[in-house]
Design a protein around this motif. Structure first.
Motif, mmCIF file in Angstrom:
data_model
loop_
_atom_site.group_PDB
_atom_site.id
_atom_site.type_symbol
_atom_site.label_atom_id
_atom_site.label_comp_id
_atom_site.label_asym_id
_atom_site.label_seq_id
_atom_site.Cartn_x
_atom_site.Cartn_y
_atom_site.Cartn_z
ATOM 1 N N CYS A 141 0.840 -1.213 0.000
ATOM 2 C CA CYS A 141 0.000 0.000 0.000
ATOM 3 C C CYS A 141 0.867 1.253 0.000
ATOM 4 C CB CYS A 141 -0.894 0.004 1.236
ATOM 5 S SG CYS A 141 -2.087 -1.339 1.297
ATOM 6 N N PHE A 142 2.098 1.115 0.524
ATOM 7 C CA PHE A 142 3.004 2.252 0.620
ATOM 8 C C PHE A 142 4.256 1.950 -0.213
ATOM 9 C CE2 PHE A 142 0.591 1.974 4.578
ATOM 10 C CZ PHE A 142 0.042 3.248 4.643
ATOM 11 N N PRO A 143 4.322 2.465 -1.417
ATOM 12 C CA PRO A 143 5.492 2.207 -2.264
ATOM 13 C C PRO A 143 6.792 2.620 -1.571
ATOM 14 C CG PRO A 143 3.733 3.240 -3.525
ATOM 15 C CD PRO A 143 3.318 3.301 -2.085
ATOM 16 N N ASN A 144 7.809 1.819 -1.767
ATOM 17 C CA ASN A 144 9.149 2.078 -1.237
ATOM 18 C C ASN A 144 9.269 1.915 0.280
ATOM 19 O OD1 ASN A 144 10.075 2.833 -3.877
ATOM 20 N ND2 ASN A 144 9.099 4.832 -3.577
ATOM 21 N N ALA A 145 8.239 1.336 0.918
ATOM 22 C CA ALA A 145 8.367 1.017 2.345
ATOM 23 C C ALA A 145 9.434 -0.064 2.487
ATOM 24 C CB ALA A 145 7.033 0.531 2.902
ATOM 25 N N THR A 146 10.225 0.033 3.550
ATOM 26 C CA THR A 146 11.341 -0.899 3.719
ATOM 27 C C THR A 146 11.156 -1.863 4.882
ATOM 28 O OG1 THR A 146 12.508 0.749 5.063
ATOM 29 C CG2 THR A 146 13.003 0.716 2.691
ATOM 30 N N HIS A 147 10.264 -1.569 5.796
ATOM 31 C CA HIS A 147 10.080 -2.430 6.954
ATOM 32 C C HIS A 147 9.110 -3.570 6.656
ATOM 33 C CE1 HIS A 147 12.393 0.228 9.562
ATOM 34 N NE2 HIS A 147 11.724 1.249 9.046
ATOM 35 N N GLU A 148 9.251 -4.667 7.389
ATOM 36 C CA GLU A 148 8.380 -5.843 7.231
ATOM 37 C C GLU A 148 8.269 -6.248 5.766
ATOM 38 O OE1 GLU A 148 6.741 -7.758 10.081
ATOM 39 O OE2 GLU A 148 8.693 -6.816 10.404
ATOM 40 N N TYR A 149 9.448 -6.396 5.138
ATOM 41 C CA TYR A 149 9.529 -6.811 3.732
ATOM 42 C C TYR A 149 8.744 -5.869 2.814
ATOM 43 C CZ TYR A 149 10.916 -11.115 6.119
ATOM 44 O OH TYR A 149 11.527 -12.035 6.945
ATOM 45 N N GLY A 150 8.612 -4.615 3.225
ATOM 46 C CA GLY A 150 7.896 -3.639 2.417
ATOM 47 C C GLY A 150 6.406 -3.602 2.653
ATOM 48 N N PHE A 151 5.934 -4.385 3.632
ATOM 49 C CA PHE A 151 4.488 -4.449 3.878
ATOM 50 C C PHE A 151 3.954 -3.165 4.503
ATOM 51 C CE2 PHE A 151 0.671 -6.023 6.210
ATOM 52 C CZ PHE A 151 -0.011 -6.541 5.126
ATOM 53 N N ARG A 152 4.780 -2.526 5.357
ATOM 54 C CA ARG A 152 4.356 -1.271 5.990
ATOM 55 C C ARG A 152 5.594 -0.442 6.325
ATOM 56 N NH1 ARG A 152 4.612 -0.976 11.686
ATOM 57 N NH2 ARG A 152 2.789 0.372 11.778
ATOM 58 N N PRO A 153 5.415 0.871 6.442
ATOM 59 C CA PRO A 153 6.531 1.715 6.863
ATOM 60 C C PRO A 153 6.586 1.817 8.384
ATOM 61 C CG PRO A 153 4.685 3.093 6.256
ATOM 62 C CD PRO A 153 4.243 1.664 6.033
ATOM 63 N N GLY A 154 7.654 2.378 8.889
ATOM 64 C CA GLY A 154 7.756 2.642 10.321
ATOM 65 C C GLY A 154 8.660 1.659 11.034
ATOM 66 N N THR A 155 9.421 2.161 11.991
ATOM 67 C CA THR A 155 10.324 1.323 12.777
ATOM 68 C C THR A 155 9.547 0.220 13.482
ATOM 69 O OG1 THR A 155 11.800 3.205 13.136
ATOM 70 C CG2 THR A 155 12.037 1.323 14.625
#
Length: 379
Positions: A221-235
C-alpha cells in the motif's frame, strides 16, 4: 471494579509485561540497522515471526507485524486487492464485519469495486449457498470474519475456505476475536490471509499481525516502504512484538482449559438469568459460538442505560464493539440478524476473561435484576 469487557481489550499479563521490559532494555535497537545492536533486535524479531507462524501452522515468510488489528485488516485486504485487481473488481464480505473492514469495503465501493455483502441468519451465520451464489468470474477476494465480536457466533471457516479455494478466490479472515481462543490452522482452514491483535490476548496495545500465504502475491500500500519486507513503513516495535508472542504462547497453551472454564461460567450465568426470570434474550448461535462472549437483549431497556447502570454498580460491560462506542446507531450485527432498530438498541455484551469468577457473575445478575425491577416500577 468487576471487568466483564474482555472482548474489547484485556490487561497485559505479568509475563507479557516482563517480556516487554526485558526486550525494551536488551533489544532496543532498530531491527533494520546493520550494527550489532540492530542485528540483535532483528534476530529476536525473526524468532517471533517463526513462533507466530508455528502457532497458526503457517510459513515464517508470510508473517508481517503491524500496529494492531485494524491496520492488519486494512493492509491485508488492500495489499491483496492491489495485486489482483487485473483479475476482476468483485469482492465479497458480510454485513457484520468489524468496523475496520466494513468501512474499508464501503471505501472500496467508492473506488469502483463491486461489493457483495452477504446476509446472515438470526444467529449471525452466513449461508454457504449465499456465498456460492455470490461468486462470479470477476471475484478476486472474500473477507469473512472467524467470529463476531458482539455475539460470538463462529463462521464455518474451513468450509468457507474450501469453497473459495475451489473457485480461486482469495480468502481473508479477521481472526482478532478468535486467536488464542480457538485453534487456528491456516492450512486446514484454507485461510489465505488473516489478521490478529495482541491486546485481545493479554498482550500490549498497538501490536498486531497479518499472515499472507507466501504463494499469494500482494502489492504494498506504501510504495518504497522498507520495513516488514515492504508491507508497511515505520520502525518495527520489537519489544511490543516480543511481548505479543509471549502472550500468544501462554494463551495458546491453555486454550482447551480456558474454553472449559468459560463454558462453566456461561452455563452458570444463563442458569441465573432463568432462575431470576429476567427479561433477557441470549443472542447468537446456540452452539457455534465463542463461550466467553455473550450477547444479550434486555427487553424494553436501551443497552446504553443498562451499561451505565452496571457501571454505577462497579461492573464494566459494553453495548457492543468498542470501535462503535459513542455512535448512537443500533448494532449492525443485530440489524443484520433481523432485529428492528429499537430492538437492536437493547443489546449489551458481556465477555469473560482469565480473572472472571462465578462471584463476579452473581454480582452482574444482581445488577441486571435491579435494573429490570426498576423498569417494572416505572411501567
Amino acid at each position: 471494579m468487576i471487568y466483564l469487557d474482555y472482548a474489547a481489550t484485556t490487561p497485559m499479563s505479568e509475563k507479557a509485561l516482563q517480556t516487554y521490559v526485558e526486550a525494551a532494555s536488551a533489544y532496543f535497537g532498530n531491527a533494520s540497522s546493520l550494527h550489532d545492536i540492530g542485528s540483535a533486535a532483528e534476530r529476536l524479531l525473526t524468532l517471533c515471526r517463526r513462533e507466530l507462524a508455528y502457532i497458526i501452522n503457517g510459513e515464517e515468510r508470510g508473517v508481517y507485524f503491524t500496529s494492531g488489528g485494524t491496520e492488519a485488516n486494512i493492509l491485508a485486504v488492500r495489499s491483496l486487492v492491489n495485486a489482483h485487481r487485473h483479475r476482476g473488481n468483485h469482492l465479497i464480505t458480510t454485513e457484520i464485519e468489524h468496523a475496520s473492514l466494513y468501512h474499508l469495503f464501503k471505501q472500496l465501493e467508492m473506488e469502483g469495486f463491486s461489493i457483495t455483502y452477504l446476509p446472515v441468519d438470526r444467529f449471525g451465520q452466513i449461508r454457504l449457498h449465499d456465498l456460492q451464489r455470490a461468486i462470479t468470474p470477476k471475484t478476486i477476494l472474500a473477507s469473512i470474519q472467524h467470529a463476531n465480536s458482539e455475539i460470538g457466533t463462529i463462521q464455518p471457516i474451513a468450509e468457507i475456505g474450501q469453497l473459495l479455494r475451489r473457485h480461486g478466490v482469495i480468502f481473508h479472515s479477521d481472526c482478532v476475536q478468535t486467536f488464542g481462543k480457538i485453534r487456528i490452522d491456516v492450512k486446514k482452514m484454507c485461510i489465505d490471509s488473516l489478521s490478529i491483535s495482541a491486546h485481545k490476548i493479554y498482550g500490549p496495545k498497538g501490536v498486531g499481525a497479518v499472515y499472507i500465504d507466501p504463494r499469494i502475491n500482494w502489492q504494498p500500500c506504501f510504495p518504497n516502504a522498507t520495513h516488514e519486507y515492504g508491507f508497511r513503513p515505520g520502525t518495527v516495535n520489537v519489544p511490543g512484538i516480543a511481548s505479543f508472542i509471549t502472550a500468544a504462547q501462554h494463551i495458546c497453551e491453555n486454550i482447551e482449559a480456558e474454553q472449559t472454564r468459560f463454558e462453566q461460567l456461561r452455563r452458570h450465568f444463563l442458569a441465573m438469568i432463568r432462575e431470576k426470570q429476567l427479561p433477557i434474550t441470549v443472542e447468537g448461535h446456540p452452539h457455534m459460538r465463542l463461550p466467553h462472549i455473550i450477547g444479550l437483549s434486555v427487553h424494553g431497556i436501551e443497552g446504553q442505560y443498562v451499561m451505565l447502570e452496571c457501571n454505577r454498580d462497579n461492573i464494566a460491560i459494553s453495548t457492543g464493539s468498542a470501535c462503535q462506542i459513542g455512535k448512537q446507531a443500533p448494532s449492525r450485527t443485530m440489524l443484520a440478524a433481523g432485529k428492528s432498530a429499537e430492538e437492536a438498541k437493547q443489546f449489551i455484551r458481556v465477555s469473560f476473561g482469565k480473572w472472571t469468577t462465578e462471584k463476579d457473575i452473581d454480582q452482574l445478575v444482581s445488577s441486571l435484576e435491579r435494573i429490570s425491577q426498576q423498569r417494572k416500577e416505572f411501567e
